[in-house]
Write a protein that holds these residues in place. Structure first.
Motif, mmCIF file in Angstrom:
data_model
loop_
_atom_site.group_PDB
_atom_site.id
_atom_site.type_symbol
_atom_site.label_atom_id
_atom_site.label_comp_id
_atom_site.label_asym_id
_atom_site.label_seq_id
_atom_site.Cartn_x
_atom_site.Cartn_y
_atom_site.Cartn_z
ATOM 1 N N ASN A 45 0.796 -1.222 0.000
ATOM 2 C CA ASN A 45 0.000 0.000 0.000
ATOM 3 C C ASN A 45 0.831 1.276 0.000
ATOM 4 O O ASN A 45 0.325 2.352 0.314
ATOM 5 N N ALA A 46 2.121 1.152 -0.342
ATOM 6 C CA ALA A 46 2.972 2.344 -0.407
ATOM 7 C C ALA A 46 2.515 3.201 -1.579
ATOM 8 O O ALA A 46 2.099 2.678 -2.608
ATOM 9 N N PRO A 47 2.525 4.469 -1.497
ATOM 10 C CA PRO A 47 2.995 5.299 -0.390
ATOM 11 C C PRO A 47 1.917 5.625 0.648
ATOM 12 O O PRO A 47 2.204 6.250 1.660
ATOM 13 N N LYS A 48 0.653 5.196 0.405
ATOM 14 C CA LYS A 48 -0.428 5.524 1.344
ATOM 15 C C LYS A 48 -0.159 4.948 2.739
ATOM 16 O O LYS A 48 -0.539 5.552 3.738
ATOM 17 N N SER A 49 0.496 3.787 2.806
ATOM 18 C CA SER A 49 0.693 3.119 4.094
ATOM 19 C C SER A 49 1.523 3.959 5.063
ATOM 20 O O SER A 49 1.408 3.788 6.275
ATOM 21 N N TYR A 50 2.330 4.877 4.550
ATOM 22 C CA TYR A 50 3.138 5.721 5.434
ATOM 23 C C TYR A 50 2.287 6.759 6.160
ATOM 24 O O TYR A 50 2.748 7.379 7.116
ATOM 25 N N GLN A 51 1.049 6.923 5.718
ATOM 26 C CA GLN A 51 0.133 7.883 6.330
ATOM 27 C C GLN A 51 -0.879 7.227 7.252
ATOM 28 O O GLN A 51 -1.683 7.917 7.878
ATOM 29 N N PHE A 52 -0.879 5.893 7.345
ATOM 30 C CA PHE A 52 -1.846 5.205 8.195
ATOM 31 C C PHE A 52 -1.621 5.618 9.655
ATOM 32 O O PHE A 52 -0.499 5.510 10.165
ATOM 33 N N PRO A 53 -2.689 6.060 10.352
ATOM 34 C CA PRO A 53 -2.524 6.480 11.750
ATOM 35 C C PRO A 53 -2.487 5.272 12.707
ATOM 36 O O PRO A 53 -2.952 4.196 12.388
ATOM 37 N N GLY A 54 -1.938 5.512 13.880
ATOM 38 C CA GLY A 54 -1.954 4.504 14.939
ATOM 39 C C GLY A 54 -0.898 3.427 14.765
ATOM 40 O O GLY A 54 -0.162 3.384 13.786
ATOM 41 N N GLN A 55 -0.869 2.558 15.755
ATOM 42 C CA GLN A 55 0.078 1.449 15.748
ATOM 43 C C GLN A 55 -0.495 0.298 14.937
ATOM 44 O O GLN A 55 -1.667 -0.054 15.099
ATOM 45 N N PRO A 56 0.324 -0.327 14.093
ATOM 46 C CA PRO A 56 -0.177 -1.480 13.343
ATOM 47 C C PRO A 56 -0.283 -2.723 14.228
ATOM 48 O O PRO A 56 0.359 -2.818 15.271
ATOM 49 N N ASN A 57 -1.097 -3.653 13.797
ATOM 50 C CA ASN A 57 -1.184 -4.963 14.431
ATOM 51 C C ASN A 57 -0.124 -5.833 13.740
ATOM 52 O O ASN A 57 -0.190 -6.040 12.530
ATOM 53 N N VAL A 58 0.846 -6.317 14.501
ATOM 54 C CA VAL A 58 1.944 -7.088 13.933
ATOM 55 C C VAL A 58 1.798 -8.551 14.331
ATOM 56 O O VAL A 58 1.648 -8.877 15.512
ATOM 57 N N ASP A 59 1.835 -9.421 13.321
ATOM 58 C CA ASP A 59 1.742 -10.867 13.533
ATOM 59 C C ASP A 59 3.065 -11.494 13.110
ATOM 60 O O ASP A 59 3.546 -11.230 12.000
ATOM 61 N N VAL A 60 3.648 -12.291 13.995
ATOM 62 C CA VAL A 60 4.911 -12.970 13.701
ATOM 63 C C VAL A 60 4.674 -14.473 13.779
ATOM 64 O O VAL A 60 4.184 -14.977 14.784
ATOM 65 N N GLN A 61 5.015 -15.160 12.698
ATOM 66 C CA GLN A 61 4.912 -16.617 12.643
ATOM 67 C C GLN A 61 6.292 -17.175 12.320
ATOM 68 O O GLN A 61 7.040 -16.570 11.544
ATOM 69 N N PHE A 62 6.617 -18.324 12.908
ATOM 70 C CA PHE A 62 7.859 -18.974 12.523
ATOM 71 C C PHE A 62 7.675 -20.470 12.454
ATOM 72 O O PHE A 62 6.770 -21.037 13.052
ATOM 73 N N ASN A 63 8.540 -21.087 11.665
ATOM 74 C CA ASN A 63 8.486 -22.518 11.415
ATOM 75 C C ASN A 63 9.917 -23.014 11.300
ATOM 76 O O ASN A 63 10.770 -22.314 10.744
ATOM 77 N N ILE A 64 10.164 -24.203 11.786
ATOM 78 C CA ILE A 64 11.498 -24.805 11.713
ATOM 79 C C ILE A 64 11.383 -26.106 10.936
ATOM 80 O O ILE A 64 10.507 -26.923 11.208
#
Length: 176
Positions: A45-64
């Motif tokens: 969503n660049a460049p609009k994403s740089y204007q999104f207000p607030g903190q993003p919801n971050v999801d981290v997944q990992f696999n071994i």
């Protein structure tokens, strides 16, 4: 003094220095190499994403995952996917497959399995963590500093779950 072409690694303290290379029967494990196997960085969503207000919801997944390569060498892949979303849409997605080649000789199967799925990821994680932080920063956002992960604790937790369900504990663990 050993010949230049005959390097002996004594991890157990009992190897005979006169043995030819490869005749050692002591257990040995080592990291041969580490590398980026695959890296994808999306900023949809660049460049609009740089204007999104607030903190993003971050999801981290990992696999071994671990696969035998050849003889006593195994490839361990630590796959990390980080997705940051806001109400307005996705800010970024970083998908990293970070590999390590592990050499193992004279190691019992259960100890080798534990090393490949708990200790090897712990060894290569700091390097993968830096790559994720740099990729997020290079996408135009503050670096994503992943928290340390207790790979051994997760390994034992999944092992207990598999044993309780009657599954083969030595089978690949999947997502952690």
């Amino acid at each position: 003094m050993a010949d230049e072409g005959n390097i002996i690694t004594d991890l157990g303290g009992n190897a005979d220095a006169n043995q030819p290379n490869g005749a050692d029967n002591q257990p040995a494990i080592g990291l041969i190499s580490q590398y980026i196997k695959d890296l994808s960085v999306e900023n949809p969503n660049a460049p609009k994403s740089y204007q999104f207000p607030g903190q993003p919801n971050v999801d981290v997944q990992f696999n071994i995952n671990s696969t035998p390569v050849e003889g006593e060498v195994h490839e361990v892949i630590l796959k990390i996917t980080v997705t940051a979303k806001a109400e307005q849409g996705t800010l970024y997605i970083v998908d990293l497959a970070y590999g390590g080649l592990i050499g193992m000789r004279n190691v019992p199967a259960e100890q080798g399995h534990m090393f490949l799925y708990a200790e090897a990821p712990r060894i290569i994680f700091p390097f993968a963590r830096r790559i994720v932080a740099d990729a997020v920063r290079d996408a135009g956002f503050p670096p994503m500093l992943l928290d340390p992960i207790d790979f051994q604790g997760i390994y034992f937790q999944q092992l207990q779950q598999r044993q309780a369900q009657g599954e083969n504990p030595a089978a690949p663990m999947g997502e952690a």
